[in-house]
Design an enzyme around this catalytic site. Sequence first.
Site, PDB file in Angstrom:
ATOM      1  N   ASN A  37     -28.854 -30.203  26.511  1.00  0.00           N
ATOM      2  CA  ASN A  37     -27.652 -29.804  25.782  1.00  0.00           C
ATOM      3  C   ASN A  37     -27.892 -28.596  24.874  1.00  0.00           C
ATOM      4  O   ASN A  37     -28.755 -28.620  23.994  1.00  0.00           O
ATOM      5  CB  ASN A  37     -27.195 -30.995  24.929  1.00  0.00           C
ATOM      6  N   HIS A 122     -19.159 -45.817  22.244  1.00  0.00           N
ATOM      7  CA  HIS A 122     -19.129 -45.195  20.912  1.00  0.00           C
ATOM      8  C   HIS A 122     -17.747 -45.315  20.294  1.00  0.00           C
ATOM      9  O   HIS A 122     -16.821 -44.637  20.725  1.00  0.00           O
ATOM     10  CB  HIS A 122     -19.380 -43.695  21.021  1.00  0.00           C
ATOM     11  N   ARG A 147     -21.143 -48.991  19.343  1.00  0.00           N
ATOM     12  CA  ARG A 147     -21.758 -48.185  18.284  1.00  0.00           C
ATOM     13  C   ARG A 147     -20.663 -47.770  17.305  1.00  0.00           C
ATOM     14  O   ARG A 147     -19.579 -47.344  17.730  1.00  0.00           O
ATOM     15  CB  ARG A 147     -22.408 -46.941  18.902  1.00  0.00           C
ATOM     16  N   ASP A 217     -26.069 -45.147  14.645  1.00  0.00           N
ATOM     17  CA  ASP A 217     -26.986 -44.022  14.862  1.00  0.00           C
ATOM     18  C   ASP A 217     -27.090 -43.197  13.573  1.00  0.00           C
ATOM     19  O   ASP A 217     -26.100 -42.622  13.122  1.00  0.00           O
ATOM     20  CB  ASP A 217     -26.412 -43.153  16.005  1.00  0.00           C
ATOM     21  N   HIS A 319     -30.851 -43.441  26.851  1.00  0.00           N
ATOM     22  CA  HIS A 319     -29.865 -42.495  26.327  1.00  0.00           C
ATOM     23  C   HIS A 319     -28.819 -42.178  27.403  1.00  0.00           C
ATOM     24  O   HIS A 319     -29.187 -41.810  28.513  1.00  0.00           O
ATOM     25  CB  HIS A 319     -30.633 -41.221  25.945  1.00  0.00           C
ATOM     26  N   ASP A 323     -23.778 -35.698  27.710  1.00  0.00           N
ATOM     27  CA  ASP A 323     -24.606 -34.562  28.137  1.00  0.00           C
ATOM     28  C   ASP A 323     -25.701 -34.983  29.117  1.00  0.00           C
ATOM     29  O   ASP A 323     -26.481 -34.135  29.577  1.00  0.00           O
ATOM     30  CB  ASP A 323     -25.200 -33.786  26.952  1.00  0.00           C
TER      31      ASP A 323
END
Length: 409
Positions: A37, A122, A147, A217, A319, A323
């Site tokens: 990214n 998220h 999250r 996070d 992850h 991206d």
Amino acid sequence: MKIEKAEVLVSSPDRNFVTLRITTDDGLVGLGDGTLNGRELSVASYLEAHVVPLLIGRDAHRIEDTWQYLYRGAYWRRGPVTMAAIAAVDIALWDIKAKAANLPLYQLLGGASRDGVRAYGHASGVDIPELFDSIREHQALGYQAIRVQTGVPGLGSVYGVASSPTVGGARYDYEPARRTALPVEEKWDTAAYLRHVPTVFEAVRSEFGPELTLLHDGHHRMTPIQAAKLGKSLEPYDLFWLEDCTPGENAEALRLVRQHTVTPLAIGEVFNTVWDYQTLITDQLIDYVRSAVTHAGGISALKKIMDFAAQFQIKSGIHGPTDISPVGMAAALHLDLAIHNFGIQEYMRHGDATNEVFIQSFRFEDGYLHPGDLPGLGVSYDDQVASKFPYQSAYLPVNRLQDGTVHDW
Ligand code: KDG
Ligand code: MG
């Protein structure tokens, strides 16, 4: 089975992606993800100038040998550009090998260890009412693990918080690096953040109850003692993990955090090799490995990291933001399904344009992902659609404290 052609494909449906397409002399095609990214063209040029010429004529079946040849052979080891380029080759070769075997890739990694891969999404909001709406939208989509990020009173936009909380499309507008010639700059205040976050989790727990799986996070923004304080103050809200609480370079920082809190810790999205994890794993300083297949040298390398972590009861949390291309995401899902020490998989949804370029076989149902059962990774690339989306300059933001000092993020 010799490699006949290797093409570096750069396209920008919703955001920039770097894809490596390898074709063998018997006509099998494999895809690999090398997206980094904000630095996409560096990986593309590394691949084009230094890797593609080395691949032509090699035996496509020799995945481990090719990995070692590119890693040890270059002399200059590690680093995000090198490891994303090696990952692209490794993923594409696994795709080819599984297609040659006429099996979904997870079957070559040991077969399925579970029926589905638990995913988290998220949710975010500039304030608590928006956050609650976003959590409800995620629940309606089937997510059982979420999250939670919010705006911080007194600060403007905060990375990780969408200005529109709508999910299901490409509207995670904090996440696609912004398509600007220069990075956008954001302001940060750790003290304000530390005061605010526990109140957010208190509100979320009292609204949604004890069972919803919650994650957070910290995006590398805290010092060790600040992170220790946050981990401790979040203990009553029973987080699944606190991610990236301190900058990733310093393993010793996590030792200090660990001494003060039982909130589980996850780190590693900016790591590239097993060496980054050596102390963290052997000294049991973390609970979850956050590397992407795309940034840690591919399926071969991340599988080895996870096997090492398994000896210490440390699990995966691969992850999976937008991206990571659908190719990198599919690679993660095959690995997730196969390894024993799977923890959870991050799953941000790609936008419609991305899904038109990358045709995928994975499915998401009731909070669980499955890579599907097509031979290989189960992803194909539509050149015609991709040609409508040429590369665009885009950068992740830069973070500054209130007095203008550049800060971690
Ligand atoms: O490119 C950087 C993003 O992938 C990263 O900031 C997203 O922190 C992130 C996460 O946990 O998905
Ligand atoms: Mg993160």
